[in-house]
Design a protein around this motif. Structure first.
Motif, PDB file in Angstrom:
ATOM      1  N   SER A  16     -34.082  18.461  -9.089  1.00  0.00           N
ATOM      2  CA  SER A  16     -32.976  19.335  -9.503  1.00  0.00           C
ATOM      3  C   SER A  16     -31.638  18.751  -9.056  1.00  0.00           C
ATOM      4  O   SER A  16     -31.590  17.881  -8.176  1.00  0.00           O
ATOM      5  N   ASP A  37     -40.394  16.209  -4.793  1.00  0.00           N
ATOM      6  CA  ASP A  37     -39.871  17.576  -4.738  1.00  0.00           C
ATOM      7  C   ASP A  37     -40.996  18.534  -4.345  1.00  0.00           C
ATOM      8  O   ASP A  37     -42.165  18.279  -4.620  1.00  0.00           O
ATOM      9  N   TYR A 158     -27.030  27.144   7.487  1.00  0.00           N
ATOM     10  CA  TYR A 158     -26.853  25.956   6.633  1.00  0.00           C
ATOM     11  C   TYR A 158     -25.871  24.964   7.267  1.00  0.00           C
ATOM     12  O   TYR A 158     -26.136  23.758   7.311  1.00  0.00           O
ATOM     13  N   THR A 193     -24.440  22.716  -9.460  1.00  0.00           N
ATOM     14  CA  THR A 193     -25.911  22.536  -9.528  1.00  0.00           C
ATOM     15  C   THR A 193     -26.557  23.919  -9.532  1.00  0.00           C
ATOM     16  O   THR A 193     -25.874  24.923  -9.291  1.00  0.00           O
TER      17      THR A 193
HETATM   18  P1  NAD Z   1     -30.834  22.257  -5.936  1.00  0.00           P
HETATM   19  O1  NAD Z   1     -31.306  23.591  -5.487  1.00  0.00           O
HETATM   20  O2  NAD Z   1     -30.408  22.071  -7.351  1.00  0.00           O
HETATM   21  O3  NAD Z   1     -31.933  21.151  -5.601  1.00  0.00           O
HETATM   22  C1  NAD Z   1     -32.612  21.126  -4.391  1.00  0.00           C
HETATM   23  C2  NAD Z   1     -34.024  20.607  -4.631  1.00  0.00           C
HETATM   24  O4  NAD Z   1     -34.695  20.531  -3.365  1.00  0.00           O
HETATM   25  C3  NAD Z   1     -34.862  21.541  -5.528  1.00  0.00           C
HETATM   26  O5  NAD Z   1     -35.456  20.804  -6.581  1.00  0.00           O
HETATM   27  C4  NAD Z   1     -35.914  22.083  -4.572  1.00  0.00           C
HETATM   28  O6  NAD Z   1     -37.173  22.327  -5.186  1.00  0.00           O
HETATM   29  C5  NAD Z   1     -36.012  20.961  -3.548  1.00  0.00           C
HETATM   30  N1  NAD Z   1     -36.571  21.449  -2.288  1.00  0.00           N
HETATM   31  C6  NAD Z   1     -36.276  22.617  -1.642  1.00  0.00           C
HETATM   32  N2  NAD Z   1     -37.033  22.745  -0.544  1.00  0.00           N
HETATM   33  C7  NAD Z   1     -37.827  21.636  -0.489  1.00  0.00           C
HETATM   34  C8  NAD Z   1     -38.829  21.211   0.412  1.00  0.00           C
HETATM   35  N3  NAD Z   1     -39.188  21.942   1.473  1.00  0.00           N
HETATM   36  N4  NAD Z   1     -39.441  20.027   0.177  1.00  0.00           N
HETATM   37  C9  NAD Z   1     -39.096  19.277  -0.902  1.00  0.00           C
HETATM   38  N5  NAD Z   1     -38.164  19.642  -1.793  1.00  0.00           N
HETATM   39  C10 NAD Z   1     -37.531  20.811  -1.589  1.00  0.00           C
HETATM   40  O7  NAD Z   1     -29.631  21.915  -4.944  1.00  0.00           O
HETATM   41  P2  NAD Z   1     -28.496  20.774  -5.000  1.00  0.00           P
HETATM   42  O8  NAD Z   1     -27.209  21.473  -5.113  1.00  0.00           O
HETATM   43  O9  NAD Z   1     -28.859  19.693  -5.936  1.00  0.00           O
HETATM   44  O10 NAD Z   1     -28.611  20.238  -3.507  1.00  0.00           O
HETATM   45  C11 NAD Z   1     -29.096  18.964  -3.166  1.00  0.00           C
HETATM   46  C12 NAD Z   1     -28.658  18.646  -1.745  1.00  0.00           C
HETATM   47  O11 NAD Z   1     -27.237  18.603  -1.705  1.00  0.00           O
HETATM   48  C13 NAD Z   1     -29.071  19.706  -0.724  1.00  0.00           C
HETATM   49  O12 NAD Z   1     -29.399  19.081   0.495  1.00  0.00           O
HETATM   50  C14 NAD Z   1     -27.819  20.533  -0.568  1.00  0.00           C
HETATM   51  O13 NAD Z   1     -27.788  21.181   0.676  1.00  0.00           O
HETATM   52  C15 NAD Z   1     -26.765  19.460  -0.682  1.00  0.00           C
HETATM   53  N6  NAD Z   1     -25.437  19.958  -1.018  1.00  0.00           N
HETATM   54  C16 NAD Z   1     -25.205  20.628  -2.187  1.00  0.00           C
HETATM   55  C17 NAD Z   1     -23.913  21.086  -2.456  1.00  0.00           C
HETATM   56  C18 NAD Z   1     -23.569  21.824  -3.718  1.00  0.00           C
HETATM   57  O14 NAD Z   1     -22.424  22.302  -3.831  1.00  0.00           O
HETATM   58  N7  NAD Z   1     -24.468  21.956  -4.677  1.00  0.00           N
HETATM   59  C19 NAD Z   1     -22.889  20.847  -1.547  1.00  0.00           C
HETATM   60  C20 NAD Z   1     -23.159  20.164  -0.378  1.00  0.00           C
HETATM   61  C21 NAD Z   1     -24.445  19.710  -0.132  1.00  0.00           C
END
Ligand code: NAD
Length: 250
Positions: A16, A37, A158, A193
């Protein structure tokens, strides 16, 4: 003229958002990719978005918070591709937001377990195989967040997990440099996302006003920085925490 020819990359959270964009851009740059994932179906969906070659990409259903699943995944990747990964990206992550005074213990533990312990387990398991293989340049990229540095209302769990990832990254960089393994953190700002899709529209607009470039980032804008960090073009960067936020730092 691709950046990542000859690289095998393990990408957690590859089903994702940011992780999926990383898989696509790494594939575009010539890398082989192990898409990892918790949700194997979504990892398989990512495969269907990658260029036609099937043998270069594989999907794995793994919970990064469970040590035995992580070590099994790393040896399976090694066996399936017949080589040791030279790149790993930790993008798996979750949120369970609430105000400090209202947060239950389970929400705190869950977020720390996936975001921080999961990142630790993958760094350790991948670091072991990379260091044994004596390779010329390996790169581990941990996706933290700007809130790990600045904090954010409703995210004590977080932001603590992401601050932890930054500290872990800086220490791992010091310990692993003698094995030619670089370890860096990327700190995204507010990225469009599925994770941020649940933020109410009025709150989104408020955040966008606070961002100097006045818009959310795209997953691809994070993935491009990861591609650079995964490549030898960043050979002198390790232990860095790189903000990719459109200028947002609260
Ligand atoms: P998302 O929810 O779209 O994707 C996260 C993915 O991680 C999902 O496919 C989920 O199934 C997988 N996942 C969750 N728990 C898991 C586990 N225990 N084992 C394996 N996979 C697991 O989120 P995103 O926005 O793409 O986030 C990706 C990364 O970026 C994360 O670490 C998030 O904290 C970080 N992040 C996101 C943002 C934002 O604004 N979207 C900002 C800063 C950091």
């Amino acid at each position: 003229n691709v950046l990542l020819a000859g690289r095998l990359a393990v990408v957690t959270g590859g089903g994702s958002g940011i992780g999926r964009a990383i898989c696509s851009i790494f594939a575009r740059e010539g890398a082989k990719v192990a898409v990892v994932d918790l949700n194997k179906k979504s990892a398989e969906e990512t495969l269907s978005l990658l260029p036609a070659s099937t043998s270069d990409y594989r999907a794995y259903g793994t919970n990064v918070a469970i040590s035995s699943e992580v070590t099994a995944m790393v040896s399976q990747v090694h066996e399936d591709f017949g080589e040791v990964p030279t790149v790993a990206v930790n993008a798996a992550g979750i949120t369970k937001d609430n105000f400090l005074l209202k947060m239950d213990e389970q929400s705190f533990d869950d977020v720390i377990n996936v975001n921080l312990k999961g990142t630790f387990l993958v760094n350790q398991a991948i670091g072991k195989v990379m260091s044994k293989a004596s390779l010329p340049d390996c790169s581990i990229i941990n996706i933290a967040s700007i809130v790990g540095k600045c904090g954010n209302i409703g995210q004590t769990n977080y932001s603590a997990s992401k601050a932890g990832v930054i500290g872990l990254t800086k220490t791992a960089a010091k310990e692993l440099s003698r094995f030619n393994i670089r370890v860096n953190a990327v700190l995204p700002g507010f990225i469009d996302t599925p994770m941020t899709a649940k933020v109410p529209e009025n709150v989104k607009q408020m955040i966008e006003m606070m961002i100097p470039v006045k818009r959310m980032g795209t997953p691809e804008e994070i993935a491009e920085v990861c591609a650079f960090l995964a490549s030898t073009r960043s050979s002198y960067i390790t232990g860095a925490a790189i903000e990719v936020t459109g200028g947002l730092n609260f």
